[in-house]
Structures are given as C-alpha cells and as structure tokens.
Design an enzyme around this catalytic site. Sequence first.
Site, PDB file in Angstrom:
ATOM      1  N   GLY A 193       0.848  -1.189   0.000  1.00 50.61           N
ATOM      2  CA  GLY A 193       0.000   0.000   0.000  1.00 50.61           C
ATOM      3  C   GLY A 193       0.878   1.231   0.000  1.00 50.61           C
ATOM      4  CB  CYS A 194       0.321   4.542   1.482  1.00 45.59           C
ATOM      5  SG  CYS A 194       1.166   6.102   1.726  1.00 45.59           S
ATOM      6  CG  PHE A 195       5.963   4.792  -0.840  1.00 45.09           C
ATOM      7  CD1 PHE A 195       5.595   6.055  -0.441  1.00 45.09           C
ATOM      8  CD2 PHE A 195       6.343   4.611  -2.161  1.00 45.09           C
ATOM      9  CE1 PHE A 195       5.596   7.130  -1.318  1.00 45.09           C
ATOM     10  CE2 PHE A 195       6.361   5.671  -3.063  1.00 45.09           C
ATOM     11  CZ  PHE A 195       5.980   6.942  -2.632  1.00 45.09           C
ATOM     12  CD1 TRP A 196       4.756   8.596   1.969  1.00 41.32           C
ATOM     13  CD2 TRP A 196       2.842   9.483   2.684  1.00 41.32           C
ATOM     14  NE1 TRP A 196       4.523   9.734   1.235  1.00 41.32           N
ATOM     15  CE2 TRP A 196       3.351  10.300   1.651  1.00 41.32           C
ATOM     16  CE3 TRP A 196       1.650   9.843   3.288  1.00 41.32           C
ATOM     17  CZ2 TRP A 196       2.706  11.448   1.214  1.00 41.32           C
ATOM     18  CZ3 TRP A 196       1.006  10.987   2.847  1.00 41.32           C
ATOM     19  CH2 TRP A 196       1.532  11.781   1.831  1.00 41.32           C
TER      20      TRP A 196
END
Length: 186
Positions: free
Chosen positions: A15-18
């Site tokens: 998902g979001c790499f953050w």
Amino acid sequence: MTDNNKYEVAIFAGGCFWCMVSPFDVLDGIAEIVSGYTGGHLENPTYKDVKSQTSGHYEVIKVTYDPEIIDYEKLLQAYWRQVDPTDEGGQFQDRGPSYRPAIFYTTDEQRQKAEASKKAMDESKRFPNPIVTPILQAVKFYEAEDYHQDFYKKSPVEYKEDRKISGRDEFIQKYWGEEYYDIYND
C-alpha cells in the site's frame, strides 16, 4: 553504509509506502529504507504517474539490511504484520494497482523463503480469506521523490493523520493484537 558487500536488499509493496517505512525502520540491522516504484511499464515514473494508476508500478520500499543482524525471515514477519495479504485491490483506504501488496525477491533464496512464508501464513488460517499477495521477481527499482523519503519523520502530523484514517492500525490490531509487537521486542 560502508561495506556494501555485507548488505542485502528486500523489496516490499504494502500500500502507501509512507506507512511501510516506520515499522521496518525500528528493526535492528536495517541500513537504509528507500521509498520507490517498481513493476510497471513506464521508464522513470513520477509519483503523479504512479498515483494515476496507469503506469503499472507498485509503491514499494527497498530495505537494505545486514543479514548478520537481521535475517530475511524476520523481515517477512514484519511485512505480513503490515498488510492485508488477502486484498489484491489495494491496501486499506488506498485502492488501485499501485497500492497492491507484493513481495519482490532479489535472489532465489528469498523467493523460496517468501513462498514458504506465504504458504505458512495461508495455512495458519489467521485470515478468513486466502492469501493473494504475489511473490514476484524484482525488476527495475525507481527511487521516489525526495519528499516521500522518511515521510513519517519529515511530516509527522500528516503521516499520523493519514495512517489514522487508513484503517491499517485497526486491521493490525484485529488480526495480530499483541503478536504484532513480538517481532519488535525480541
């Protein structure tokens, strides 16, 4: 990093790499984590290209680690505790191809370990649906723009707000509970 020969690389899409950086950043033996893109058809993609869901890339993290301190199996344990491995359409609030989960192996040994780990996860019946996270050969990695690197440190308020509304933490608590913390407290 001083002796590049002693380090190995693991690549994970979740998902979001953050939201994928901080859980790996706290593990001993991690030399570097770089947010980026892989798996698509466009050369030198930008965040805008990837977010448009037309480039075919996954958002990923490239984890450079010292195998004398942390082994690949421990990285796999951390990975499975960050994702919904039964959701092939994205992760949590982030939907679309760029947010699909995947493990990208860089060696045949990693492939074997990732496949064994996936099989064990599926056989555990921890999740009500089958594990659909693919194990894919690593291809060209493109580093994301600088503002995405270590986002949780650079923009802690935005990071915490995004993570809070994502549903990721509720999912982790539901399926892992206290076991989530076991790998971080060895």
